[in-house]
Scaffold this motif. Structure first.
Motif, PDB file in Angstrom:
ATOM      1  N   MET A 212       0.850  -1.183  -0.101  1.00 30.39           N
ATOM      2  CA  MET A 212      -0.011   0.069   0.120  1.00 30.39           C
ATOM      3  C   MET A 212       0.822   1.271   0.011  1.00 30.39           C
ATOM      4  SD  MET A 212      -2.730   1.163   2.835  1.00 30.39           S
ATOM      5  CE  MET A 212      -3.853  -0.112   2.679  1.00 30.39           C
ATOM      6  N   THR A 213       0.436   2.249  -0.805  1.00 29.53           N
ATOM      7  CA  THR A 213       1.391   3.419  -0.711  1.00 29.53           C
ATOM      8  C   THR A 213       0.496   4.866  -0.508  1.00 29.53           C
ATOM      9  OG1 THR A 213       0.572   3.726  -3.063  1.00 29.53           O
ATOM     10  CG2 THR A 213       2.873   2.975  -2.412  1.00 29.53           C
ATOM     11  N   TYR A 214      -1.086   4.677  -0.479  1.00 34.08           N
ATOM     12  CA  TYR A 214      -1.754   5.870  -0.164  1.00 34.08           C
ATOM     13  C   TYR A 214      -3.262   4.886   0.545  1.00 34.08           C
ATOM     14  CZ  TYR A 214       0.673   9.335  -2.581  1.00 34.08           C
ATOM     15  OH  TYR A 214       1.594  10.114  -3.154  1.00 34.08           O
ATOM     16  N   LEU A 215      -3.490   5.423   1.337  1.00 34.52           N
ATOM     17  CA  LEU A 215      -4.814   5.180   2.356  1.00 34.52           C
ATOM     18  C   LEU A 215      -5.984   5.212   1.439  1.00 34.52           C
ATOM     19  CD1 LEU A 215      -2.567   5.377   4.640  1.00 34.52           C
ATOM     20  CD2 LEU A 215      -4.391   5.682   6.202  1.00 34.52           C
ATOM     21  N   ARG A 216      -7.018   4.502   1.878  1.00 40.15           N
ATOM     22  CA  ARG A 216      -8.266   4.564   1.302  1.00 40.15           C
ATOM     23  C   ARG A 216      -9.102   5.926   1.774  1.00 40.15           C
ATOM     24  NH1 ARG A 216     -12.409  -0.471   0.180  1.00 40.15           N
ATOM     25  NH2 ARG A 216     -13.528   0.775  -1.544  1.00 40.15           N
ATOM     26  N   SER A 217      -8.952   6.158   3.114  1.00 39.56           N
ATOM     27  CA  SER A 217      -9.402   7.262   3.952  1.00 39.56           C
ATOM     28  C   SER A 217      -8.955   8.634   3.521  1.00 39.56           C
ATOM     29  CB  SER A 217      -9.157   6.732   5.331  1.00 39.56           C
ATOM     30  OG  SER A 217      -8.113   6.843   5.847  1.00 39.56           O
ATOM     31  N   PRO A 218      -9.821   9.647   3.833  1.00 34.82           N
ATOM     32  CA  PRO A 218      -9.432  10.929   3.601  1.00 34.82           C
ATOM     33  C   PRO A 218      -8.329  11.469   4.599  1.00 34.82           C
ATOM     34  CG  PRO A 218     -11.444  10.806   4.394  1.00 34.82           C
ATOM     35  CD  PRO A 218     -11.243   9.538   4.294  1.00 34.82           C
ATOM     36  N   SER A 219      -8.017  12.685   4.581  1.00 35.27           N
ATOM     37  CA  SER A 219      -6.828  13.408   5.173  1.00 35.27           C
ATOM     38  C   SER A 219      -7.476  13.443   6.643  1.00 35.27           C
ATOM     39  CB  SER A 219      -6.353  14.530   4.530  1.00 35.27           C
ATOM     40  OG  SER A 219      -7.495  15.607   4.589  1.00 35.27           O
ATOM     41  N   VAL A 220      -8.423  13.850   6.894  1.00 38.41           N
ATOM     42  CA  VAL A 220      -8.971  14.010   8.350  1.00 38.41           C
ATOM     43  C   VAL A 220      -9.100  12.723   9.154  1.00 38.41           C
ATOM     44  CG1 VAL A 220     -10.039  16.355   7.667  1.00 38.41           C
ATOM     45  CG2 VAL A 220     -11.546  13.865   7.525  1.00 38.41           C
ATOM     46  N   HIS A 221      -8.890  11.526   8.573  1.00 42.75           N
ATOM     47  CA  HIS A 221      -9.018  10.198   9.417  1.00 42.75           C
ATOM     48  C   HIS A 221      -7.646   9.915   9.731  1.00 42.75           C
ATOM     49  CE1 HIS A 221     -13.117   9.367   7.334  1.00 42.75           C
ATOM     50  NE2 HIS A 221     -13.380  10.597   8.071  1.00 42.75           N
ATOM     51  N   HIS A 222      -7.435  10.103  10.954  1.00 46.65           N
ATOM     52  CA  HIS A 222      -6.063   9.785  11.393  1.00 46.65           C
ATOM     53  C   HIS A 222      -6.156   9.629  12.956  1.00 46.65           C
ATOM     54  CE1 HIS A 222      -5.933  14.004  12.512  1.00 46.65           C
ATOM     55  NE2 HIS A 222      -6.047  14.293  11.545  1.00 46.65           N
TER      56      HIS A 222
ATOM     57  N   ASP B  23     -15.375   4.590  -3.345  1.00 47.74           N
ATOM     58  CA  ASP B  23     -14.570   5.369  -2.774  1.00 47.74           C
ATOM     59  C   ASP B  23     -14.137   5.235  -1.538  1.00 47.74           C
ATOM     60  OD1 ASP B  23     -14.321   7.052  -4.987  1.00 47.74           O
ATOM     61  OD2 ASP B  23     -16.248   8.380  -4.360  1.00 47.74           O
ATOM     62  N   PHE B  24     -14.986   4.453  -0.826  1.00 50.98           N
ATOM     63  CA  PHE B  24     -14.709   4.180   0.624  1.00 50.98           C
ATOM     64  C   PHE B  24     -15.425   2.789   0.782  1.00 50.98           C
ATOM     65  CE2 PHE B  24     -15.189   8.827   0.687  1.00 50.98           C
ATOM     66  CZ  PHE B  24     -13.771   9.103   0.829  1.00 50.98           C
ATOM     67  N   ASP B  25     -14.966   2.157   2.044  1.00 49.18           N
ATOM     68  CA  ASP B  25     -15.623   0.765   2.534  1.00 49.18           C
ATOM     69  C   ASP B  25     -17.007   0.761   2.996  1.00 49.18           C
ATOM     70  OD1 ASP B  25     -15.043   1.990   4.839  1.00 49.18           O
ATOM     71  OD2 ASP B  25     -13.422   0.742   5.089  1.00 49.18           O
ATOM     72  N   SER B  26     -17.740   1.923   3.026  1.00 50.99           N
ATOM     73  CA  SER B  26     -19.083   2.177   3.504  1.00 50.99           C
ATOM     74  C   SER B  26     -19.464   3.676   2.900  1.00 50.99           C
ATOM     75  CB  SER B  26     -19.477   2.034   4.692  1.00 50.99           C
ATOM     76  OG  SER B  26     -18.818   2.888   5.758  1.00 50.99           O
ATOM     77  N   ASP B  27     -20.770   3.851   2.774  1.00 49.94           N
ATOM     78  CA  ASP B  27     -21.100   5.151   2.488  1.00 49.94           C
ATOM     79  C   ASP B  27     -20.709   6.061   3.321  1.00 49.94           C
ATOM     80  OD1 ASP B  27     -23.175   7.642   2.005  1.00 49.94           O
ATOM     81  OD2 ASP B  27     -23.464   6.237   0.186  1.00 49.94           O
TER      82      ASP B  27
END
Length: 394
Positions: free
Chosen positions: A53-63, A223-227
Motif C-alpha cells: 500500500m502507498t496511499y490510504l483509502r480514507s481521507p486526510s481527516v481520518h487519522h 470510494d470508501f468501504d461504506s457510504d
C-alpha cells in the motif's frame, strides 16, 4: 492497580489511549496498553507494508490525532510534496505512519506499553483483573477491549491441505512475520478485495511473468468501504432509533462495500493487465492440489490455474474478536449481547461497570464504520466523555 487498561494496541487501542492522554483524562502512570507486539500499530504497519500500500483509502481527516487537520499540518511541517492524492486527499502511507509514531512519542504511549497476549478478563473486588499468557495478572478500575479481527485469518477449506503440505508456498496477508516474497513468476492472489488488489499490483510490478489475480465477482468500484453517510446523522439517526439489534446487524452487512476497490486501484490493475503483467480472473476456486512443488487450482467456470506461490487475501474469520477468552467473561458476568453475539453497549460504549469496547465489538452502537480509522476516532471521542478531565496540580 491502574486506572485503565486498554487491551489491544492497534489502530483502535492506540487512538483511544492517545485521546485520553491528549485530553488529560488519564496520566501515563495510570494507563496500561496490552498488545501482543512491541510497538503500537505493529499489525497495521506490517500488513500495509506487506501488500504494498502507498496511499490510504480514507481521507486526510481520518487519522489518530484529535485535531482533524493535524495530518495536513504535519505534511506541511515535514515538507511532504506528495503527501496526499486525489479528490479526497488520501494520505501517503509512510507519512501517515510517521505521523502516528510522532504522536505516540509526544503523548508517551510507549511508556504505557506491555507486550503480551490476554487470556482472561474477570471482575471482582470492584476491579477488573486481566490475565496474560505469561500467567501475570494486572488490575484496573476500567478496561477498554480494543482488539481487532486480523489475528485469525480466514483460510478457505480448499487451501487447508495445501498449507500443511506446502507451508512456504501459501501465504495469508494477515499471518505474522510473513513478508511478501519477491516472486519471479507464477504467483496467484486470491479474492478481489482491496488488500488482494494491492498485493497483486505490487507483485505484478516486479515479477518477470504475469501474476494472476483471482476474484469471485466483477470489480466493485467504491470510494470508501461504506457510504460516507454512515459517518453522521444522514444514516446514523435512523440507525440509533432502531431498537432491533438484528436489524442493525443487517444494516451493517448491507452498508459495507465488501470486496470493493477504489477507482485509482482499478485503473492501476487494468493498466497492468494491458501491459500483460497481470491476468485478472473472475471465478471461484472449487478445489486445489499440488504436485512437484506446483499448485493447481480447479476453477468453477474457467481453466485450471497453475501457480508456484499462493497469496491469500481472504480476510479474517467471522465471529467475535477475542472469543477464545472473551466468551468466558460474557458468561461469567452476564454481559448483554445481541443475537449475533456482539456486545450491547451504551452511548459511551460501556458494556458493564468500568468495561468499554471499540472496533468490531462496538459496531452495533457506532455503526458500519466502527472497524476503521473513522470508527476509532468515534470510539475515542465517546470513551473520553466517560473520563473526567484531571485537575492540574499547582
Amino acid at each position: 492497580m491502574y486506572k485503565l487498561i486498554v487491551i489491544g494496541g492497534g489502530v483502535q487501542g492506540s487512538t483511544i489511549a492517545t485521546w485520553l492522554l491528549r485530553f488529560n483524562r488519564i496520566k501515563e502512570e495510570d494507563l496500561l496498553v496490552i498488545d501482543p507486539y512491541d510497538d503500537p500499530m505493529h499489525n497495521w504497519m506490517t500488513t500495509t507494508r506487506k501488500i504494498g500500500m502507498t496511499y490510504l483509502r480514507s481521507p486526510s481527516v481520518h487519522h489518530l490525532d484529535p485535531d482533524p487537520y493535524s495530518l495536513k499540518k504535519y505534511a506541511k511541517e515535514k515538507d511532504y510534496t506528495q503527501g496526499f492524492r486525489g479528490y479526497y486527499n488520501r494520505p501517503q502511507l509512510q507519512m501517515f505512519n510517521n505521523h502516528c509514531k510522532d504522536i505516540f512519542q509526544t503523548v508517551g504511549l510507549q511508556n504505557c506499553w506491555k507486550q503480551g497476549w490476554v487470556r482472561a478478563l474477570r471482575f471482582h473486588d470492584e476491579r477488573w483483573h486481566v490475565k496474560l499468557s505469561s500467567n501475570e495478572w494486572y488490575q484496573a478500575e476500567n478496561v477498554v477491549v480494543a482488539i481487532g479481527v486480523n489475528h485469525q485469518p480466514f483460510i478457505p477449506e480448499w487451501a487447508e491441505s495445501l498449507r500443511e503440505a506446502l507451508p512456504q508456498s501459501i501465504t495469508h496477508v494477515f499471518q505474522e512475520n510473513e513478508e511478501s516474497a519477491d516472486m519471479d513468476s507464477g504467483a496467484a492472489v486470491v479474492v478481489g478485495g482491496l488488500s488482494a488488489a494491492h498485493m497483486a499490483a505490487t507483485l505484478a510490478q516486479k515479477a518477470t511473468e504475469p501474476v494472476t489475480l483471482i476474484k469471485r465477482h466483477p470489480f466493485r468500484i467504491e470510494d470508501f468501504d461504506s457510504d460516507p453517510g454512515w459517518m453522521g446523522p444522514k444514516y446514523l439517526d435512523r440507525y440509533h432509533k432502531e431498537s432491533s439489534y438484528q436489524k442493525r446487524r443487517q444494516w451493517i452487512q448491507q452498508a459495507r462495500h465488501r470486496g470493493s476497490v477504489t477507482k485509482s486501484m482499478y485503473t492501476t490493475l487494468r493498466s497492468l493487465e494491458q501491459q500483460s503483467k497481470l491476468t485478472i480472473v473472475t471465478d471461484e476456486v472449487e478445489g486445489a492440489h499440488h504436485d512437484d512443488g506446483n499448485i493447481f487450482l480447479k476453477m468453477k467456470n474457467t481453466e485450471q490455474i497453475i501457480a508456484n506461490h499462493l497469496f491469500l487475501a481472504t480476510g479474517a474469520k467471522a465471529g467475535l474478536p477475542g472469543e477464545s477468552w472473551l466468551s468466558a467473561t460474557i458468561k461469567e458476568h452476564h454481559l448483554p449481547c445481541a443475537p449475533c453475539g456482539f456486545p450491547i453497549v451504551d452511548q459511551q460504549l460501556k458494556w458493564s461497570k468500568g468495561l468499554y469496547v471499540s472496533g468490531a465489538l462496538a459496531e452495533l452502537e457506532v455503526g458500519p464504520v466502527s472497524r476503521n480509522i473513522a470508527g476509532a476516532r468515534k470510539a475515542a471521542e465517546r470513551i473520553c466523555k466517560a473520563f473526567p478531565v484531571l485537575e492540574v496540580s499547582r
